[in-house]
Design a protein around this motif. Sequence first.
Motif, short mmCIF file in Angstrom:
data_model
loop_
_atom_site.label_atom_id
_atom_site.label_comp_id
_atom_site.label_asym_id
_atom_site.label_seq_id
_atom_site.Cartn_x
_atom_site.Cartn_y
_atom_site.Cartn_z
N CYS A 1 0.68 -1.11 0.04
CA CYS A 1 0.21 -0.02 0.03
C CYS A 1 0.81 1.04 0.08
N ILE A 2 0.34 2.11 -0.71
CA ILE A 2 1.18 3.61 -0.81
C ILE A 2 0.34 4.32 0.41
N ASP A 3 1.07 5.54 0.73
CA ASP A 3 0.29 6.47 1.58
C ASP A 3 -0.59 7.37 0.82
N ASP A 4 -1.75 7.27 0.96
CA ASP A 4 -2.74 7.86 0.01
C ASP A 4 -3.91 8.36 1.17
N PRO A 5 -3.79 9.42 1.62
CA PRO A 5 -4.69 9.99 2.39
C PRO A 5 -6.12 10.39 1.75
N ASP A 6 -6.24 10.54 0.63
CA ASP A 6 -7.38 10.60 -0.20
C ASP A 6 -8.01 9.39 -0.73
N TYR A 7 -7.44 8.23 -0.35
CA TYR A 7 -7.86 6.98 -0.64
C TYR A 7 -9.42 6.87 0.00
N LYS A 8 -10.45 6.60 -0.69
CA LYS A 8 -11.84 6.43 -0.04
C LYS A 8 -12.24 5.13 0.50
N GLN A 9 -12.64 5.24 1.54
CA GLN A 9 -13.24 3.92 2.03
C GLN A 9 -14.21 4.40 3.21
N THR A 10 -14.97 3.42 3.63
CA THR A 10 -15.71 3.61 4.75
C THR A 10 -15.16 4.15 6.06
N SER A 11 -15.28 5.09 6.81
CA SER A 11 -14.15 5.59 7.91
C SER A 11 -14.35 4.66 8.89
N MET A 12 -13.14 4.64 9.60
CA MET A 12 -12.89 3.71 10.79
C MET A 12 -14.08 3.77 11.75
N ILE A 13 -14.49 4.96 12.25
CA ILE A 13 -15.47 5.49 13.16
C ILE A 13 -16.84 4.59 12.66
N GLN A 14 -17.01 4.69 11.18
CA GLN A 14 -18.30 4.27 10.97
C GLN A 14 -18.36 2.67 10.93
N VAL A 15 -17.34 2.03 10.47
CA VAL A 15 -17.09 0.71 10.57
C VAL A 15 -17.05 0.22 11.97
N SER A 16 -16.43 0.80 12.77
CA SER A 16 -16.28 0.42 14.30
C SER A 16 -17.95 0.53 14.89
N GLN A 17 -18.66 1.31 14.28
CA GLN A 17 -20.00 1.41 14.77
C GLN A 17 -21.11 0.63 13.99
N THR A 18 -20.88 0.01 12.98
CA THR A 18 -21.70 -0.70 12.06
C THR A 18 -22.31 -1.90 12.70
N ARG A 19 -23.63 -2.00 13.12
CA ARG A 19 -23.95 -3.56 13.58
C ARG A 19 -25.23 -3.93 12.28
N LEU A 20 -25.08 -5.05 11.93
CA LEU A 20 -26.06 -5.63 10.99
C LEU A 20 -27.21 -5.79 11.56
N ASP A 21 -28.49 -5.49 11.24
CA ASP A 21 -29.92 -5.84 11.46
C ASP A 21 -30.05 -7.32 11.72
N GLU A 22 -30.87 -7.68 12.36
CA GLU A 22 -31.17 -9.14 12.64
C GLU A 22 -31.94 -9.75 11.42
N LYS A 23 -32.83 -8.93 11.13
CA LYS A 23 -33.48 -9.31 9.68
C LYS A 23 -32.73 -9.00 8.40
N PHE A 24 -31.44 -9.68 8.34
CA PHE A 24 -30.46 -9.43 7.41
C PHE A 24 -31.24 -9.96 6.04
N LYS A 25 -31.09 -9.34 4.89
CA LYS A 25 -31.54 -9.62 3.64
C LYS A 25 -30.61 -10.24 2.84
N TRP A 26 -30.62 -11.64 2.54
CA TRP A 26 -29.56 -12.44 1.78
C TRP A 26 -29.97 -12.17 0.16
N PRO A 27 -29.36 -12.29 -0.68
CA PRO A 27 -29.54 -12.01 -1.93
C PRO A 27 -30.48 -13.62 -2.31
#
Length: 319
Positions: A246-272
Amino acid sequence: MSLKKTPIAVFTYNRPKHTQRMLESLANCECLEECDIHLYSDAPRIPEHRSTVEETRHILQEWADKFDAKVKEQDTNIGVAHSIVGQVTDLCARYGRVIVIEDDFVLSPSYLRFMISGLDRYEHEPRVYQISGHTYPVRNFPRTADAFFFPYTTPWGWGTWQRAWKFFEWKPAGMYELLADPKRLEKFDLNHSFRFSKILRSYQNHEGDIYDVVWYYIVYARGGLALYPRTSLVWNGGIDGTGIHCIDDPDYKQTSMIQVSQTRLDEKFKWPSQVAMDPIALDHLKKYLRQEFYSPPPFFKRARQKIDYELNRLRTRLS
């Protein structure tokens, strides 16, 4: 469903702060009690890395007691790619499946629940080769499901089964011939959406052991699919320049660390609804990738990325 616990292979090197952060997020995951954790530490590649490798190993030993796990310390440096391939092969043979985590990740509390549920659900589905925890931050995926099948793989927080991984080999037939076939190459690059072929050429030129592009080619050649959640459950902290590939790229877009650490899936998860690509979701993904990775960035950003890439490659060769 497997009666055995699901093994988690955790790969580390010389980044103690990253490793501590990753293990803290792993400890916060739902369904952790359903897993056996295996901690791996590669040996220093150069003498300058010895102290940080030892510091990382000290952290691993502390967490091993909490996880009831063992630390496997390599005596010689074998590199992350060969470490992953070797241990995934071993754990798949022993357990029939595996989840792969690297030291620079931060995981959603629902990461393991998604991975284990996906591994259970598609265990005997021959077209599915991987369950993937990371997703690009595409905002307009259709609401028909909470997960989608795509025709490419990811090395960021993934899992697989012995029935799929048994096809892995470092030099599969036809891999380099692909580079001379424009039609197949276009499909391999998701219709000019991502330069997987550039990574494959780097591997062909011996610019590092890049296992993930080999794995992707194998899945591509066999017409396989990988399952991705709608919202990413993995954040990668290696974009800070500490990662080998990996290179040092502060502009690389991904879901933020805070958002990921707070993401909880719904119990009624819809599979394909079926084991097939959703054409609308795939179209939105391709548009996102073209915009982020194919649209020419400003000159100074291109120059910085090129310099960082060449310096990283030089460091790898010198070591």
